[in-house]
Write a protein that holds these residues in place. Structure first.
Motif, PDB file in Angstrom:
ATOM      1  N   TYR A  46       0.817  -1.204   0.000  1.00 19.33           N
ATOM      2  CA  TYR A  46       0.000   0.000   0.000  1.00 19.33           C
ATOM      3  C   TYR A  46       0.856   1.261   0.000  1.00 19.33           C
ATOM      4  CZ  TYR A  46       0.361   0.573   5.146  1.00 19.33           C
ATOM      5  OH  TYR A  46       0.799   0.756   6.434  1.00 19.33           O
ATOM      6  N   THR A  61     -17.128   3.587   4.819  1.00 21.27           N
ATOM      7  CA  THR A  61     -17.494   2.321   5.459  1.00 21.27           C
ATOM      8  C   THR A  61     -18.802   2.445   6.240  1.00 21.27           C
ATOM      9  OG1 THR A  61     -15.161   1.719   5.672  1.00 21.27           O
ATOM     10  CG2 THR A  61     -16.721   0.527   7.046  1.00 21.27           C
ATOM     11  N   PRO A  86     -14.300  -1.813   2.913  1.00 21.69           N
ATOM     12  CA  PRO A  86     -14.096  -2.358   4.268  1.00 21.69           C
ATOM     13  C   PRO A  86     -13.286  -1.389   5.115  1.00 21.69           C
ATOM     14  CG  PRO A  86     -12.697  -3.491   2.689  1.00 21.69           C
ATOM     15  CD  PRO A  86     -13.614  -2.605   1.888  1.00 21.69           C
ATOM     16  N   GLY A 103      -8.441  -4.440   7.946  1.00 21.25           N
ATOM     17  CA  GLY A 103      -8.019  -5.759   7.506  1.00 21.25           C
ATOM     18  C   GLY A 103      -7.171  -5.685   6.251  1.00 21.25           C
ATOM     19  N   TRP A 104      -6.809  -6.870   5.762  1.00 18.89           N
ATOM     20  CA  TRP A 104      -5.947  -6.933   4.579  1.00 18.89           C
ATOM     21  C   TRP A 104      -6.476  -7.928   3.558  1.00 18.89           C
ATOM     22  CZ3 TRP A 104      -2.957  -3.786   2.378  1.00 18.89           C
ATOM     23  CH2 TRP A 104      -1.980  -4.192   1.451  1.00 18.89           C
ATOM     24  N   ASN A 105      -6.811  -9.102   3.992  1.00 21.66           N
ATOM     25  CA  ASN A 105      -7.446 -10.125   3.134  1.00 21.66           C
ATOM     26  C   ASN A 105      -6.647 -10.390   1.865  1.00 21.66           C
ATOM     27  OD1 ASN A 105      -9.407 -12.037   2.618  1.00 21.66           O
ATOM     28  ND2 ASN A 105     -10.806 -10.605   1.626  1.00 21.66           N
ATOM     29  N   GLN A 140      -9.907  -3.616  -2.539  1.00 22.33           N
ATOM     30  CA  GLN A 140     -10.821  -2.913  -1.642  1.00 22.33           C
ATOM     31  C   GLN A 140     -10.148  -2.542  -0.322  1.00 22.33           C
ATOM     32  OE1 GLN A 140     -11.292  -5.915  -3.028  1.00 22.33           O
ATOM     33  NE2 GLN A 140     -13.439  -6.332  -3.481  1.00 22.33           N
ATOM     34  N   TYR A 141      -9.174  -3.356   0.096  1.00 26.51           N
ATOM     35  CA  TYR A 141      -8.500  -3.128   1.363  1.00 26.51           C
ATOM     36  C   TYR A 141      -7.291  -2.200   1.227  1.00 26.51           C
ATOM     37  CZ  TYR A 141     -11.332  -7.020   3.029  1.00 26.51           C
ATOM     38  OH  TYR A 141     -12.391  -7.834   3.376  1.00 26.51           O
ATOM     39  N   PHE A 160      -6.016   0.672  10.468  1.00 29.66           N
ATOM     40  CA  PHE A 160      -6.696  -0.203   9.512  1.00 29.66           C
ATOM     41  C   PHE A 160      -6.405  -1.684   9.747  1.00 29.66           C
ATOM     42  CE2 PHE A 160      -6.537   3.811   7.082  1.00 29.66           C
ATOM     43  CZ  PHE A 160      -7.877   3.933   6.755  1.00 29.66           C
ATOM     44  N   THR A 215      -3.838  -3.587   9.124  1.00 34.08           N
ATOM     45  CA  THR A 215      -3.365  -4.209   7.888  1.00 34.08           C
ATOM     46  C   THR A 215      -2.397  -5.365   8.135  1.00 34.08           C
ATOM     47  OG1 THR A 215      -1.538  -2.629   7.738  1.00 34.08           O
ATOM     48  CG2 THR A 215      -3.603  -2.027   6.662  1.00 34.08           C
TER      49      THR A 215
END
Length: 310
Positions: free
Chosen positions: A101, A156, A163, A166-168, A173-174, A255, A257
């Protein structure tokens, strides 16, 4: 150019060594330690723990062992606060997240900041100049710890578009909100810097000569004015990218992350010298590498600089 690169690399090595020595001793001058707590350990247990991590040796011996392990094996040693994990494991897990990021934040800064600055310069003292300058100043007054909650509140909680943390696996989106929160204030600086540099270049004699020859305005801007106008921006973006990585602590925490910002905070709270020192060395290497990259780009863009380096 090759000789210049080799000279810069040779200068980096002693600088890094000095940084490691200073950081190593300064961290151990701080009160407390990684194994001290409100309830002190029994002396026998403390002696075993110190021996386990090699902290029962004199400081100069610990320093020599640390530097030798880095040079020989790129090994930053075990983490003092995270059981069965090394500093290499901590960096390998968190740094790719922060770098991802951070990279997209730099893209956001350049893609928006440079066009805003160019438009403001081309419409000097006009509506677009005042609009772009006002937008840049407005963006700069929002540091990441102010902008991040606003983004979550809007995108959000209010609109449900993105979202809130998180990171996922790094899905887009993250990435959007951490990248925007991290890069907005820098985008404003890039826009103002590009505007001032472009105005200076447009008033240069070679631009007046190109206009006198009847060249189209778009060709003058793209072929003749853009490259020299971007030199200050490139110089600025080298260290700024490192600042994005090192200044991402709040973004990582807010966030969630999983980046190295959270590891830096945890290491500071727990006096984990190994993690803090490993991250400090990582930041230093990033600074040197990006500064060298910017210097080489500078030489590639400006023939006068390239002639001086050859």
């Amino acid at each position: 150019m090759l000789n210049y690169t080799l000279r810069r690399l040779l200068m980096v090595l002693p600088t890094l060594l000095i940084l490691v020595i200073f950081a190593f001793y300064l961290m151990r001058l701080a009160p407390g330690g990684p194994f001290t707590s409100e309830r002190p350990l029994p002396p026998a247990v403390m002696a075993n723990v110190l021996e386990r991590y090699g902290m029962d040796e004199p400081l100069h011996v610990q320093l020599w062992t640390y530097v030798r392990n880095i040079v020989c094996c790129f090994d930053f040693g075990p983490s003092f606060s995270q059981k069965d994990r090394t500093v290499n494991d901590v960096i390998a897990q968190g740094f790719p997240v922060t770098l991802t990021y951070g990279f997209w934040s730099a893209v956001f800064v350049l893609v928006l900041g440079i066009p805003l600055g160019i438009i403001a310069a081309l419409r000097h003292n006009g509506f677009w100049d005042y609009t772009m300058t006002g937008l840049a100043i407005f963006s700069q007054i929002f540091p990441n710890f102010v902008l991040a909650p606003l983004l979550v509140l809007l995108f959000t909680l209010s609109w449900g578009l993105l979202p809130g943390g998180g990171w996922n696996g790094g899905q887009w989106q993250y990435i959007i909100m951490p990248a925007v929160a991290l890069g907005t204030s820098y985008m404003a600086s890039v826009a103002r810097l590009t505007r001032g540099s472009m105005l200076e270049v447009l008033n240069s004699p070679f631009i007046r000569t190109a206009r006198a020859k009847g060249l189209p305005e778009h060709r003058i801007i793209l072929r003749h004015a853009l490259k020299p106008a971007l030199l200050p921006t490139l110089t600025y973006m080298g260290p700024v990218f490192v600042y994005m990585i090192t200044g991402s602590v709040f973004v990582d925490v807010f966030f969630s992350t999983g980046g190295i910002g959270q590891d830096f905070i945890n290491g500071a709270y727990s006096r984990d010298y190994a993690v803090l020192l490993g991250l400090a060395i990582l930041y230093a290497v990033l600074t040197f590498a990006l500064t060298l990259m910017v210097d080489l780009l500078y030489a590639w863009i400006d023939p006068k600089v390239r002639a001086g380096l050859s």
